[in-house]
Design an enzyme around this catalytic site. Structure first.
Site, PDB file in Angstrom:
ATOM      1  N   VAL A   7     -76.205 -43.675  62.233  1.00 36.87           N
ATOM      2  CA  VAL A   7     -76.505 -42.331  61.709  1.00 36.87           C
ATOM      3  C   VAL A   7     -75.432 -41.338  62.173  1.00 36.87           C
ATOM      4  CG1 VAL A   7     -78.221 -40.481  61.588  1.00 36.87           C
ATOM      5  CG2 VAL A   7     -78.970 -42.867  61.616  1.00 36.87           C
TER       6      VAL A   7
ATOM      7  N   ARG B 290     -70.971 -44.110  74.643  1.00 35.25           N
ATOM      8  CA  ARG B 290     -70.561 -45.048  75.695  1.00 35.25           C
ATOM      9  C   ARG B 290     -69.332 -45.834  75.261  1.00 35.25           C
ATOM     10  NH1 ARG B 290     -76.053 -47.972  77.194  1.00 35.25           N
ATOM     11  NH2 ARG B 290     -75.862 -48.257  74.979  1.00 35.25           N
TER      12      ARG B 290
ATOM     13  N   GLU C 217     -86.124 -33.259  61.273  1.00 34.38           N
ATOM     14  CA  GLU C 217     -86.341 -33.711  59.882  1.00 34.38           C
ATOM     15  C   GLU C 217     -85.998 -35.195  59.707  1.00 34.38           C
ATOM     16  OE1 GLU C 217     -87.339 -31.572  56.914  1.00 34.38           O
ATOM     17  OE2 GLU C 217     -87.815 -33.678  56.678  1.00 34.38           O
TER      18      GLU C 217
ATOM     19  N   LYS D  81     -94.042 -41.819  63.034  1.00 34.29           N
ATOM     20  CA  LYS D  81     -93.800 -40.847  61.962  1.00 34.29           C
ATOM     21  C   LYS D  81     -95.098 -40.171  61.508  1.00 34.29           C
ATOM     22  CE  LYS D  81     -89.698 -43.386  60.459  1.00 34.29           C
ATOM     23  NZ  LYS D  81     -89.205 -44.486  59.624  1.00 34.29           N
TER      24      LYS D  81
ATOM     25  N   GLY E 263     -81.212 -45.516  56.370  1.00 33.34           N
ATOM     26  CA  GLY E 263     -79.814 -45.726  55.981  1.00 33.34           C
ATOM     27  C   GLY E 263     -78.933 -44.605  56.496  1.00 33.34           C
TER      28      GLY E 263
END
Ligand code: HSE
Length: 436
Positions: A14, A45, A129, A205, A302
């Site tokens: 992401v 890292r 979000e 969620k 994704g």
């Protein structure tokens, strides 16, 4: 302030999407903000790994403090995931006056109260979000566009990996394991895929959505969570024969003095909109007292879709900063002193329809014995299916019930499984017949 400076913690899938969005749409972002958005530092890292994106020298660092303690940085994006060290970094960044944007559903669902309290005390915001529904703007819809509504329920398909697996199993008759591997290769699954397939990711969620919709804390440990690893091809096939589809559904309903919050495989009639949500797509269905039923649909996982949600939050925070600094919208969409502590309804009290598949000996009056036990426990049968195909020494009997209380189903099944004609534990799948 002509430039808003942003720092990023974590540079995985992401994070790479966020950098791509920053770079690809930098002109558009500037046009929309009338300020420059600069990705000043990225702490990771692994500074040497090639992620296929070019960065200015000095942006990458292995020193977390160059982000969370950097006086130039206004907004910190946390994309490390997990509880620690993400939580400590976020709390330190908040203490340093940074606004936070995170995609970390596990952290927000389990430790959100502590993080939100710290942010409120500092007068900064925490936006998440990207934690729910990937690219679907469900949180801003609840907090902003639909905020004049009293919500009675929120439910949905919230895990792209599970939906991808169930869709493929259903459409292609594939087995579970290779489809899971494909989902992992496509970057949909969590680092630990048990969080996806055992429903934990979905539970994180729905806990967040319930808190946002109903203005309450949600005790995550009380969220009933059941995944898809026990769903077999035979149940998918029976569901099809009865015009149902199996989805991993997250369900939350407001009963006023308590809320339902649960996650489990659910049979829904094929004609319902949610039954048409396939592959990695997610959808959330809300019912508000003024807007009525509303369905939001989009990419639930994704790199780019999740990055889009992160960047939407970064730009929302930036607009607040440009307008003077004070966060415009409360973190959960309700003023902090109005957040309730509603208990979660015990699963035994939940009322649902049920699909029950019994594996029995092919003997006289088996059906009568099972029906008798169900009747004794107040469970009314809606339909029965007994396919002619059978194993050598057993048959399947499928029963769909009318609405029943979960406690009654549990007692009936305990009694039925004592019958010597019942050869295996019963397969139970809850059915949602309300128009979801
Ligand atoms: N593993 C998650 C999913 C990613 O499959 O939906 C998005 O939260």
């Amino acid at each position: 302030m002509n430039t808003i400076k942003v720092g990023l913690l974590g540079f995985g899938t992401v994070g790479t999407g966020v950098v791509r969005n920053f770079q690809h749409n930098s002109e558009l972002i500037q046009q929309r903000l009338s300020h420059k958005l600069e990705l000043t530092k990225i702490a990771t890292r692994d500074v040497d790994r090639d992620r296929g994106v070019r960065l200015e020298p000095g942006v990458l660092t292995s020193d977390i403090d160059e982000v969370i303690a950097n006086p130039e940085i206004d907004v910190v994006i946390e994309l490390i995931g997990g509880y620690e060290p993400a939580k400590s970094y976020i709390l330190k960044a908040i203490a340093n006056g940074k606004h936070i944007v995170t995609a970390n559903k596990a952290l927000m669902a389990v430790h959100g109260q502590e993080i939100i309290a710290a942010a409120n005390q500092q007068g900064v915001t925490v936006m998440f979000e990207a934690a729910v529904g990937g690219g679907i703007p469900i949180i801003s819809a609840i907090k902003e566009n639909l905020c004049s509504n009293k919500f009675s329920s929120v439910l949905g398909i919230l895990n792209g990996t599970c939906n991808f697996i169930l869709t493929k199993m259903s459409q292609e008759g594939s087995n579970f394991a290779p489809v899971l591997q494909e989902a992992q290769e496509l970057g949909y699954a969590e680092a630990d895929p048990t969080f996806d397939i055992e429903g934990v990711d979905t539970a994180h969620k729905i806990a967040l959505l319930a808190a946002l919709c109903f203005g309450t804390t949600v005790d995550f440990d009380q969220v009933y969570t059941e995944g898809i690893s026990k769903i077999s091809a035979i149940d998918i096939e029976f569901a099809k024969q009865m015009d149902y589809t199996i989805k991993l559904l997250a369900i939350s309903k407001n009963h006023g003095d308590q809320i339902e919050v649960r996650v489990h495989p659910t049979m829904i009639p094929k004609r319902y909109q949610l039954a048409q949500i396939n592959g990695v797509f997610n959808a959330v269905r809300l019912i508000g007292d003024f807007v009525g039923p509303t369905l939001l649909y989009g990419s639930g996982a994704g790199m780019d879709a999740t990055a889009s949600a992160v960047m939407g939050d970064v730009m929302a925070v930036s607009r607040d900063l440009i307008a003077g600094g004070k966060p415009r919208v409360p973190i959960l969409g309700y003023n902090a002193d109005k957040i309730k502590n509603l208990p979660i309804m015990a699963m035994s009290e939940v009322v649902s329809n049920y699909y029950l598949r019994f594996t029995t000996a092919d003997q006289i009056s088996v059906l009568a014995k099972i029906a008798g036990c169900l009747g004794t426990h107040n469970i009314s049968i809606q339909s029965i299916l007994q396919p002619e195909e059978r194993e050598i020494d057993s048959v399947s009997i499928v029963v769909m019930t009318h609405e029943a209380k979960e406690a009654d189903i549990t007692s009936a099944l305990a009694e039925i499984e004592q019958l010597d004609v019942v050869l295996q534990p019963t397969c139970l799948i809850r059915v949602e017949n309300a128009p979801v």
